[in-house]
Design a protein around this motif. Structure first.
Motif, PDB file in Angstrom:
ATOM      1  N   LEU A 153      -5.314  61.020  24.278  1.00  0.00           N
ATOM      2  CA  LEU A 153      -5.197  62.326  25.137  1.00  0.00           C
ATOM      3  C   LEU A 153      -4.266  63.025  24.902  1.00  0.00           C
ATOM      4  O   LEU A 153      -2.837  63.153  24.502  1.00  0.00           O
ATOM      5  N   ILE A 211     -12.913  64.582  30.324  1.00  0.00           N
ATOM      6  CA  ILE A 211     -11.851  66.321  29.399  1.00  0.00           C
ATOM      7  C   ILE A 211     -13.701  66.472  29.460  1.00  0.00           C
ATOM      8  O   ILE A 211     -14.567  66.626  29.295  1.00  0.00           O
ATOM      9  N   ASN A 242      -3.769  67.875  27.938  1.00  0.00           N
ATOM     10  CA  ASN A 242      -5.474  67.502  28.612  1.00  0.00           C
ATOM     11  C   ASN A 242      -4.829  66.176  29.959  1.00  0.00           C
ATOM     12  O   ASN A 242      -5.053  65.985  30.989  1.00  0.00           O
ATOM     13  N   ARG A 269      -0.396  60.784  20.294  1.00  0.00           N
ATOM     14  CA  ARG A 269      -1.985  60.097  20.100  1.00  0.00           C
ATOM     15  C   ARG A 269      -1.776  59.633  18.880  1.00  0.00           C
ATOM     16  O   ARG A 269      -2.623  58.832  18.693  1.00  0.00           O
ATOM     17  N   VAL A 300     -12.899  58.864  29.287  1.00  0.00           N
ATOM     18  CA  VAL A 300     -12.137  57.966  28.419  1.00  0.00           C
ATOM     19  C   VAL A 300     -12.191  57.007  29.515  1.00  0.00           C
ATOM     20  O   VAL A 300     -11.517  56.320  30.506  1.00  0.00           O
TER      21      VAL A 300
END
Length: 351
Positions: free
Chosen positions: A190, A212, A194, A280, A225
């Motif tokens: 994420l 999300i 977030n 990420r 997620v």
């Protein structure tokens, strides 16, 4: 009174009735009374020619910006784009759209470069200028054509990611609250916002899922997620620290992870050229290296287009390995043929 100032505003405003009966109230965007008077006279003349002579309305850059901002409300990157628009404002404000040409845009490009910013920063500015001009031409029909906007070359930056050993070293150096968020980022992929603003209402530990909402996602699409063991472990350690937000520092919600404490931890861990967002990239790189198909990675990461995940394709070639042997048979035949041909030549030479 035609010219006036609103409370808490340093600019003069105009107020008058147009020839078609419309009430015009506009900011002149100037604190100089003489310049404001000139603006009012010019606007009255424009509206008179449009009403009496049938002239096509001409629109100014600032009018286009205002409409574009209204239509772009909710865009995830809007605040960043406003930064570029504020810089452009001093160069394009009050100009008619049909007077903004390639030469002017090139001059603005050079002026921005002289401030020492990167080509990438200038290109982001040019992209928003081009987007507004295209909207004005194609959607609003305010201008007939869009001037060519020449983008600057940008070096292709490699994907920055950490090895498992580097990640462990970094996590050991982070303070407790940042370590929790970093572990969760490496487990879920994420984005910083977030993670920092995740609420317990978005988490279902029993189903091992989080989500999300569209207004929180960059692509404005909901992201499901799935929570792996590492993510669940992090969340259980954070549970009960705050009634609303998941990640906190000394009992207060955290809004930013890329802090001085983060940068100091990077220095202590001996990790260079690494941003929080690269967590990420690390998550995506680990997925690809462990066999996650790119189309699955796209859905897990909430990317809007496939080209975004193709950046990681070079990190895994297992799906190509089977094809690499396709020419092995050809090579073997060629080698055999070359060997036989060589023996014939030797016999002929001996005879």
């Amino acid at each position: 009174m035609a010219l006036y100032k609103r409370p808490n505003s340093r600019y003069w405003w105009v107020r008058f009735t147009a020839p078609d009966g419309r009430q015009i109230r506009e900011s002149t965007q100037t604190a100089d009374r003489k310049a404001a008077q000139e603006y009012e006279d010019r606007r009255k003349a424009e509206l008179w020619r449009q009403q009496r002579l049938g002239e096509r309305p001409r629109y100014r850059w600032q009018q286009a910006v205002e409409r574009w901002l209204i239509e772009s409300e909710g865009k995830a990157s809007l605040e960043d784009l406003k930064i570029h628009l504020r810089w452009v404002h001093t160069h394009l404000y009050d100009l008619y759209l049909d007077t903004i040409d390639r030469d002017l845009i090139d001059r603005i490009t050079r002026m921005r470069l002289q401030e020492g910013v990167s080509n990438a920063t200038v290109n982001r500015m040019l992209e928003v200028v081009r987007a507004i001009l295209r909207r004005a031409a194609n959607d609003w029909q305010w201008i007939d054509r869009v001037p060519a906007v020449r983008m600057l070359p940008e070096p292709k930056r490699r994907i920055r990611w950490l090895t498992r050993e580097e990640a462990d070293r970094l996590l050991q150096e982070l303070p407790e609250h940042l370590e929790a968020m970093a572990r969760f980022s490496l487990a879920t992929g994420l984005r910083e916002r977030n993670v920092t603003r995740l609420e317990w209402s978005q988490v279902d530990l029993s189903r091992r899922m989080a989500w999300i909402h569209p207004d929180q996602a960059k692509a404005r699409k909901p992201i499901a997620v799935p929570l792996n063991n590492e993510a669940v472990l992090v969340l259980r350690r954070e549970y009960g620290k705050h009634p609303v937000r998941v990640f906190t520092y000394r009992g207060r919600p955290v809004d930013k992870a890329n802090t001085r404490a983060w940068r100091q931890a990077l220095d202590r861990a001996g990790i260079e050229d690494f941003r929080w967002h690269d967590l990420r990239h690390t998550w995506a790189s680990w997925h690809v290296q462990n066999g996650t198909p790119l189309h699955v990675l796209q859905e897990l990461g909430g990317w809007s287009c496939y080209s975004m995940v193709q950046r990681y394709a070079h990190l895994s070639a297992e799906h190509l390995a089977g094809y690499a042997d396709n020419i092995s048979r050809i090579c073997a035949v060629t080698s055999t043929f070359s060997g036989t041909h060589g023996e014939d030549e030797k016999e002929q030479a001996a005879g």
